[in-house]
Design a protein around this motif. Sequence first.
Motif, PDB file in Angstrom:
ATOM      1  N   GLN A  39      47.415  23.502  27.496  1.00  0.00           N
ATOM      2  CA  GLN A  39      46.305  24.587  28.266  1.00  0.00           C
ATOM      3  C   GLN A  39      47.414  25.115  29.164  1.00  0.00           C
ATOM      4  O   GLN A  39      47.869  24.546  30.157  1.00  0.00           O
ATOM      5  N   LYS A  43      43.784  29.865  30.763  1.00  0.00           N
ATOM      6  CA  LYS A  43      43.445  30.152  29.168  1.00  0.00           C
ATOM      7  C   LYS A  43      42.876  28.706  28.892  1.00  0.00           C
ATOM      8  O   LYS A  43      43.074  27.599  29.569  1.00  0.00           O
ATOM      9  N   GLU A  44      41.993  28.852  27.920  1.00  0.00           N
ATOM     10  CA  GLU A  44      41.482  27.785  27.314  1.00  0.00           C
ATOM     11  C   GLU A  44      42.491  26.597  26.715  1.00  0.00           C
ATOM     12  O   GLU A  44      43.546  27.068  26.181  1.00  0.00           O
ATOM     13  N   ARG A  45      42.234  25.522  26.449  1.00  0.00           N
ATOM     14  CA  ARG A  45      42.829  24.558  25.756  1.00  0.00           C
ATOM     15  C   ARG A  45      43.114  24.886  24.543  1.00  0.00           C
ATOM     16  O   ARG A  45      41.976  25.138  23.797  1.00  0.00           O
ATOM     17  N   GLU A  46      44.173  24.780  24.044  1.00  0.00           N
ATOM     18  CA  GLU A  46      44.172  25.233  22.420  1.00  0.00           C
ATOM     19  C   GLU A  46      44.982  23.851  21.811  1.00  0.00           C
ATOM     20  O   GLU A  46      45.865  23.126  22.162  1.00  0.00           O
ATOM     21  N   SER A 107      40.274  20.474  15.227  1.00  0.00           N
ATOM     22  CA  SER A 107      39.172  20.793  16.261  1.00  0.00           C
ATOM     23  C   SER A 107      39.065  19.640  17.386  1.00  0.00           C
ATOM     24  O   SER A 107      39.408  18.497  17.294  1.00  0.00           O
ATOM     25  N   SER A 108      39.062  20.468  18.642  1.00  0.00           N
ATOM     26  CA  SER A 108      38.761  19.414  19.839  1.00  0.00           C
ATOM     27  C   SER A 108      37.869  18.447  19.991  1.00  0.00           C
ATOM     28  O   SER A 108      37.803  17.289  20.505  1.00  0.00           O
TER      29      SER A 108
END
Length: 124
Positions: A39, A43-46, A107-108
């Motif tokens: 992250q 920004k969003e966690r990726e 996917s998280s």
Amino acid sequence: QVQLVESGGGLVQAGGSLRLSCAASGRTSGSVGMGWFRQAPGKEREFAASIDGSGGTTNYAPSVKGRFTVSRDNAKNTLYLQMNNLKPEDTALHYCAVCKYDTACYSSTSYNYWGQGTQVTVSS
């Protein structure tokens, strides 16, 4: 419960390398996948990379494929991320996580345990 502790982050120049480690303790299992997420500020966690329980299957985000290598040592309950040819856009807090399933999860939402993260900063 599973506890995850990341290490190996730091400051490196563009083009350099780092190796992240993630030590797992508690109710660990070599039969579930593990992964790395990151992250960046604002920004969003990726998703970055993941590996299945046996280490035979890996999955990478397009942005890191060819530069990063994920691996694991089940005897040591440790997950690794070798990062080569680092770029300034790799600057982020990098987290390791344990997947609910024995696959290289993407996917998280498939992950149920997370570490606190280790900071990677790449200067240009």
